[in-house]
Enzyme design. Structure first.
Site: not given
Ligand code: 13P
Length: 250
Positions: A9, A11, A95, A97, A167, A173, A213
């Protein structure tokens, strides 16, 4: 047997030129020395999909989102049909985010999942809890509820086309990976919940990816778990060698 999948991904990273170069390098490395039992997917920005699609043949391409409407006056949106027309085969949906920064709800996601499936694309459906939920110990109910509100409403036929990505938000991250045991525990809980909602055969066929991560150095331990079928990779997907190290970690 269910598929092993490693999906990148990207992003909101890479220019078109950088993205095409990265895709070329991943395609070359995977073709030369990648584990061919693993399906590899690159989740690129919308602007890159067509060009990346032209440069790869052994590696698949994903969009990172799609519109909740089929077409029409929705400025700035990209529909599932448009994604299909590029030759891409996957769409990352839900996702954290997008849920957090763009207000995606279960209701919106149900529309996106439906449109993705109608266009013959495979949704990579993301779920996962925030740190406060993990600290309260209610992550299992929380994540299963995310599925109950969305993809668990699908028919058996449609659900079989879904890939799930777990996730944990606190691991995205942050450099703080879920431990191998934490990943396995949640993945098993998710598989059990699929069996309860559908049946064991469907649960056994569903690929459940881990994200957060994940790097070449920790992928082996994570992927050794019986219920972890691969990864959805953010930062480490931006370096071809590192990404290939994850692909080859099974
Ligand atoms: P990182 O691998 O950068 O933690 O991101 C994970 C992720 O969000 C993939 O979708």
């Amino acid at each position: 047997m269910r598929k092993k999948i490693v999906a990148g991904n990207w992003k909101c990273n890479t220019t078109l030129q950088e993205g095409v170069a990265l895709a070329k390098e991943v395609e070359k490395l995977y073709s030369e020395k990648g584990d061919k039992n693993v399906v590899v997917v690159l989740g690129t920005p919308f602007t890159h999909i067509t060009e990346v699609q032209k440069t790869v043949s052994n590696v698949g391409v994903a969009a990172q989102n799609c519109a909740a409407e089929a077409k029409g006056a929705f400025t700035g949106e990209v529909s599932a049909e448009m994604i299909k027309s590029t030759g891409a085969k996957y769409v990352i949906l839900g996702h954290s985010e997008r849920r957090e920064y763009y207000g995606e709800t279960s209701e919106t996601l149900n529309k996106k999942v439906a449109l993705t499936l109608q266009n013959g694309l495979t949704p990579i459906y993301c779920c996962g809890e925030a740190l406060a939920i993990r600290e309260a110990g209610t992550q299992k109910q929380y994540v299963i509820n995310q599925l109950k509100e969305t993809i668990f409403k699908l028919s058996e036929e449609d659900f079989k086309k879904i890939v799930i990505a777990y996730e944990p938000i606190w691991a995205i991250g942050t450099g703080k990976t879920a431990s191998s045991a934490q990943a396995q525990e949640m993945h098993k809980d998710l598989r059990d919940s699929i069996a309860a909602n559908y049946n064991k055969a469907i649960a056994d066929q569903t690929s459940i990816l881990y994200g957060g991560s994940c790097k070449a150095s920790n992928a082996k331990e994570l992927f050794a778990n019986p219920d972890v079928d691969g990864g959805l990779i953010g930062g480490a997907a931006l370096q071809a060698e590192e990404f290939l190290g994850i692909v080859n970690a099974f």
